[in-house]
Design an enzyme around this catalytic site. Structure first.
Site, PDB file in Angstrom:
ATOM      1  N   ASP A 193      18.541  -9.810  94.426  1.00  0.00           N
ATOM      2  CA  ASP A 193      18.865 -10.509  93.177  1.00  0.00           C
ATOM      3  C   ASP A 193      20.354 -10.879  93.131  1.00  0.00           C
ATOM      4  O   ASP A 193      21.173 -10.383  93.924  1.00  0.00           O
ATOM      5  CB  ASP A 193      18.500  -9.585  92.001  1.00  0.00           C
ATOM      6  CG  ASP A 193      18.086 -10.349  90.752  1.00  0.00           C
ATOM      7  OD1 ASP A 193      18.420 -11.539  90.641  1.00  0.00           O
ATOM      8  OD2 ASP A 193      17.448  -9.734  89.883  1.00  0.00           O
ATOM      9  N   ASP A 197      12.355 -16.548  86.164  1.00  0.00           N
ATOM     10  CA  ASP A 197      12.012 -15.354  85.389  1.00  0.00           C
ATOM     11  C   ASP A 197      10.934 -15.671  84.367  1.00  0.00           C
ATOM     12  O   ASP A 197      10.479 -14.789  83.651  1.00  0.00           O
ATOM     13  CB  ASP A 197      13.249 -14.809  84.666  1.00  0.00           C
ATOM     14  CG  ASP A 197      14.048 -13.901  85.578  1.00  0.00           C
ATOM     15  OD1 ASP A 197      13.574 -13.628  86.692  1.00  0.00           O
ATOM     16  OD2 ASP A 197      15.144 -13.464  85.171  1.00  0.00           O
TER      17      ASP A 197
HETATM   18  C1  DGJ Z   1      16.554 -10.897  87.231  1.00  0.00           C
HETATM   19  C2  DGJ Z   1      15.311 -11.179  88.012  1.00  0.00           C
HETATM   20  O1  DGJ Z   1      15.062 -12.528  88.095  1.00  0.00           O
HETATM   21  C3  DGJ Z   1      14.165 -10.404  87.373  1.00  0.00           C
HETATM   22  O2  DGJ Z   1      12.952 -10.715  88.009  1.00  0.00           O
HETATM   23  C4  DGJ Z   1      14.456  -8.940  87.472  1.00  0.00           C
HETATM   24  O3  DGJ Z   1      14.482  -8.547  88.808  1.00  0.00           O
HETATM   25  C5  DGJ Z   1      15.795  -8.634  86.789  1.00  0.00           C
HETATM   26  N1  DGJ Z   1      16.844  -9.484  87.270  1.00  0.00           N
HETATM   27  C6  DGJ Z   1      16.177  -7.210  87.015  1.00  0.00           C
HETATM   28  O4  DGJ Z   1      17.417  -6.937  86.550  1.00  0.00           O
END
Ligand code: DGJ
Length: 709
Positions: free
Chosen positions: A449, A515
């Protein structure tokens, strides 16, 4: 020796002209011209020399792939740089010209050029891949024995015809990525810069120019992508001289790249795709991606990601239960998301302390990992290696490892800062921790991430710009980790789809597209992400009935049918789902497992319908296809009329039948042929006439499976 070369591949011609001793200029990039002789090419060259009109240069301006101000080019220059205000307008002479025509189609032109006055050496590589995709890259070397060369920018360009009167690119934001925008391609520059230190949720992704109204199936289109994960520029420019170009490169911050004597700078690849319609252009990128030796070829495992199921609330018993249910419905990879490491009970602390949190996981991750492995699933782990919370042992121990400038800290974003990976000790620390985790646990997958923009990102102690170094260091980190752990797959996630570009994808195995798991939003996000990436590289999860990012409620058939179009996963606390829901979910998972060999190797197509949306995937031999018919909203016209199923073999007969693990999708009316269960028709009828479909409820979809008879 003639310095004209004609490369051809899969319906594309690329004619390059380097006479006499000049940098290559693209005479033609577009539809295949058939075979040509040297005389043909010389004649082609002669008819493309434009007349000189008053008050312009006395010789027609020659546009090279590196556009040179010194040639009279009045648009954005290819190379910007200087030595204390000198050597700022180089003009290169080619010293070598090496075309290699590949037997499988396409080929490579390598050119070396120098400007002895500016003491610069330039290497250019122009490739036409067998799929018809064009890729260009430049390497600039400072040949001055003593003085550094201050490089401010190096972009490459490809010309597009004057008939390309419309531009299409993408924008977006967190949880709402890949929004298309069209506009007339008028005189001036449309410059899409990313200064976020990552590709960006708002990245253009592809910037396309084409005939007005170009669609997926028709209308010539020329598109470029700048394959870079840091600051970058992608642009389209039209000049009154009649020139129109697409270009791109890295966006350098002031003073960011100073080439010491003998040192070189390499540009990102500029990727250029031509097609009669966007589907054809995209297919060239997809085919090229799939031809890479490192392209993921094993069946893309069904994922369960814990994020929207438990967030930071990690607890072995809960996660074990979730794993049990996951295995029951057919999940193959269980991914433990954010929250497992020291101090990470919320998003304000812990980033950087890549040790399993003893308070939450007294026996480490092993009990969960072995449980998951015992259920026959792979185990995956979330990391965010480039980031640091100030509330962490790492930041307390090494405050100087935070990217910053001006004697202040950058504004926080998600309560975090960026770790300066150009500091060798910081790099080694992160590499060491990831290496240790991968060594200690049976981890098959990292969700990597990156949750903030790089702002004010300077190296200590003097604050020199650090985005370029950071981008290169991240690539190095990934490369080294993958060298040490070749079996581990990596997902590029950046608050969803903030880092989806072809350079990060040369060292990762999929992107997390967004997300947002809301199926309605996902239809758009996946449609346009798919212009660049084939389905197997696009993570798509079935979210809970009520979306966590939009509050919309959707039936499972819409959520699952939408996720079926990518690398499918589940992101939902299915331990709380009812048994009927779980059974339906299991049916979708098994449908995905049946169809994935087709979906992850076939050609992606879209019909040019405004409503309903129709998209499909067709097997390479055109014997098998799946189409989605998607009602995004309620419309005045109902039933919607015939929908076309494009891309099939016109001369073959196909059986078409609705496909749904659950009931037929909710609709106000169903056409009689569907009541009969199936129909057999030639591909030409399906593609050119189409079939009636139900008046679907808004926010629902119908799947059709098409099999050659
Ligand atoms: C952002 C990501 O896109 C989410 O899927 C998740 O992993 C969160 N961060 C976790 O902090």
């Amino acid at each position: 020796m003639t310095r004209l070369v004609h490369l051809r591949a899969d319906g594309v011609s690329l004619v390059l002209d380097g006479e006499p001793d000049l940098l290559p200029a693209v005479l033609h990039w577009g539809a295949d011209l058939g075979s040509t002789t040297d005389d043909d090419l010389r004649a082609l060259r002669s008819v493309l020399v434009p007349p000189v009109v008053p008050n312009t240069m006395d010789e027609p301006v020659r546009l090279c792939v590196l556009a040179q101000h010194a040639d009279g080019w009045a648009g954005l220059p290819g190379l910007r740089g200087h030595r204390g205000g000198r050597d700022w307008s180089p003009r290169f002479t080619a010293t070598s010209w090496e075309p290699v025509v590949a037997s499988e189609g396409g080929g490579t032109l390598t050119v070396r050029a120098v400007d002895p006055v500016a003491r610069l050496d330039l290497g250019l590589t122009i490739r036409l891949e067998p799929s018809g995709l064009v890729r260009l890259q430049a390497v600039l070397r400072n040949d001055d024995p003593a003085e550094p060369y201050q490089l401010d920018g190096l972009v490459l360009t490809v010309p597009v015809p004057v008939t390309s009167a419309e531009l299409l690119d993408l924008t977006g934001r967190w949880s709402h990525e890949r929004v298309p925008q069209r506009q007339p391609f008028t005189v001036g520059a449309r410059v899409r810069d990313s200064r976020r230190g990552r590709t960006g949720h708002d990245a253009s992704l592809l910037l396309a120019a084409g005939a007005p109204g170009f669609g997926f199936r028709s209308g010539e289109a020329w598109a470029v992508h700048t394959a870079w994960s840091g600051n970058h520029r992608t642009y389209a420019e039209r000049l009154p001289s009649g020139h129109a170009v697409l270009g791109g490169g890295e966006l350098l911050l002031p003073g960011e790249v100073s080439l010491a004597p003998g040192k070189s700078y390499t540009t990102p690849w500029l990727v250029a795709a031509y097609g009669d319609g966007l589907d054809e252009a995209s297919a060239r990128i997809h085919t090229w991606l799939r031809s890479r030796p490192g392209h993921p070829r094993s069946p893309r495992p069904v994922v369960l990601n814990t994020w929207e199921a438990v967030y930071f609330d990690h607890d072995l018993a809960t996660l074990t239960r979730l794993a049990d249910v996951a295995a029951d419905v057919g999940v193959e990879r269980f991914v433990l998301d954010d929250g497992w490491f020291r101090g990470r009970r919320h998003d304000r602390a812990g980033l950087g302390d890549w040790y399993v949190d003893e308070a939450v996981w007294p026996d480490g991750l092993e009990p969960l990992v072995s449980h998951v492995r015992g259920l026959g699933m792979e185990f995956g782990l979330w990391v965010e290696p480039e980031m640091v919370n100030l509330d962490s042992d790492l930041a307390r121990g090494h405050p100087d490892w935070v990217l910053a400038t001006g004697g202040r800290l950058p504004p926080e974003s998600r309560h975090q800062q960026v770790l300066d990976l150009a500091v060798p000790e910081a790099f080694e620390y992160v590499l060491g921790r990831l290496d240790a985790l991968l060594g200690e646990y049976d981890i098959a997958f990292l969700k990597w991430d990156h949750n903030r923009d790089l702002v004010d990102a300077g190296h200590g102690p003097d604050g020199r710009p650090g985005v370029h170094d950071q981008t290169v260091a991240v690539y190095r980190l990934l490369d080294e980790l993958r060298r040490r752990h070749p079996g581990v797959e990596v997902e590029s996630c950046s608050s969803g789809g903030g880092r989806a570009d072809l350079e990060i994808l040369s060292r990762t195995d999929r992107v997390w597209a967004s997300d947002c798991n809301d199926a309605l939003e996902r239809q758009r996000i996946q449609r346009w992400t798919g212009m660049l990436l084939p389905p197997e590289l696009v993570g798509a999860h079935i979210g809970p009935p009520v979306s966590h990012t939009t509050g919309r409620t959707h039936r499972l058939a819409f959520r699952a049918g939408t996720a079926l179009a990518g690398h499918l996963g589940i992101e939902w606390d299915i331990s709380r789902a009812e048994s009927g829901e779980r059974a339906e979910l299991a049916a979708w998972v098994s449908l995905y497992r049946r169809l994935r060999p087709l979906l992850h190797s076939g050609t992606v197509v879209h019909a040019d319908h405004a409503h309903p949306w129709v998209h499909g995937v067709i097997a390479g031999d055109r014997t098998h296809a799946v189409y989605w018919v998607v009602a995004l909203e309620s419309t005045v016209v109902a039933p919607p009329g015939r929908v076309r199923l494009p891309g099939l073999d016109p001369g073959r007969r196909y059986r078409v039948r609705p496909l749904s693990p659950g009931d037929h999708p909710p609709a106000f009316g169903t056409p009689p042929w569907m009541a009969g269960g199936e129909v057999v028709l030639p591909g030409i009828v399906l593609g050119r006439v189409g079939v009636e479909v139900p008046a679907l409820w808004p926010e629902s979809l119908l799947l059709l499976e098409v099999v050659a008879q």
